[in-house]
Design an enzyme around this catalytic site. Structure first.
Site: not given
Length: 252
Positions: A14-15, A19-20, A151
């Site tokens: 998830g980059g 944040i990633g 979640y």
């Protein structure tokens, strides 16, 4: 001058944004070569273009075990190891009890729990003794926000994994730690707000910030710098923790 992660090979799931992506940028600044993954090729390509020559993108859906196998086969062929694994990929959406569907449940648990678990397990043969595994969780595992129970449960599972895996991997000296962000200004958070224009987003951010002791929401790079600390030798005696990056909102 060398950085704290000089010569390290890192992989961030998830980059492609938020944040990633911010963590990939900080890892590269500190001397690492960084692989990033995402489900959508176009977004992945844009991320790698912004990161530069010390990065590589591999399109991967972490909930698909065959795609995870292909990911780690390629990393093994190209670099041979992963010194730092940051399992950051995740999904989040609202659904109140009484309206939760099987699709909603599966979407969250397949990515946030199943995908995370098998990302770590399949990466293990490539992680040398003394490596670092970071798991991205959330303060929501400690709270009871309406319509967010599925979640939140996935993130509680992430915290539990870190405890067990710290013991599972102690003989190899691999440190497993959890980062739990509070509200952070990212495309994901903005998507949850359901608004896109700047005025309404500012109002949303200000509303969230009013409940935070530091008076504002966080920035992705602030989480990224915590990830650098946990991944580096500065945290050589830090294992099994949950480090909150939340401006104090879940602490006081």
């Amino acid at each position: 001058m060398s950085g704290k992660l000089q010569g390290k090979i890192a992989l961030i799931t998830g980059g492609n944004s938020g944040i990633g992506l911010a963590t990939a940028q900080e890892f590269i600044k500190q001397g690492a070569f960084v692989y990033v993954t995402a489900r959508r090729q176009a977004e992945l390509d844009r991320a790698v273009e912004s990161l530069g020559a010390h990065s590589r993108g591999i399109r991967t859906d972490v909930s698909n075990l065959a795609e995870l196998d292909a990911l780690f086969t390629r990393v093994k062929q190209e670099k041979g190891r992963i010194d730092i694994l940051f399992v950051n990929a995740g999904v989040a959406s609202f659904s109140p009890l009484g309206s939760i569907t099987e699709e909603h449940f599966d979407q969250h648990f397949n990515t946030n729990v199943k995908g995370l678990l098998f990302t770590v397990q399949k990466a293990l043969p490539l992680i040398p003794n003394g490596g670092s595994i970071l798991l991205n969780a959330s303060i929501e595992s400690k709270q009871g926000k309406p319509a967010f129970s599925v979640y939140s449960a996935t993130k509680a599972a992430v915290r539990s994994f870190a405890r067990g895996w710290t013991n599972d991997l102690k003989d190899r000296g691999i440190r497993v730690n959890v980062i739990s962000p509070g509200p952070i200004e990212t495309p994901g958070l903005n998507g949850l707000a359901g608004v896109t224009d700047a005025e309404h987003l500012k109002g949303f951010h200000d509303h969230l910030g009013s409940d935070i002791p530091l008076g504002r929401i966080g920035r992705a790079e602030e989480v990224a710098r915590v990830a650098v600390f946990l991944a580096s030798a500065d945290a050589s005696f830090v294992a099994g923790i949950e480090l909150f990056v939340d401006g104090g909102v879940a602490q006081v």
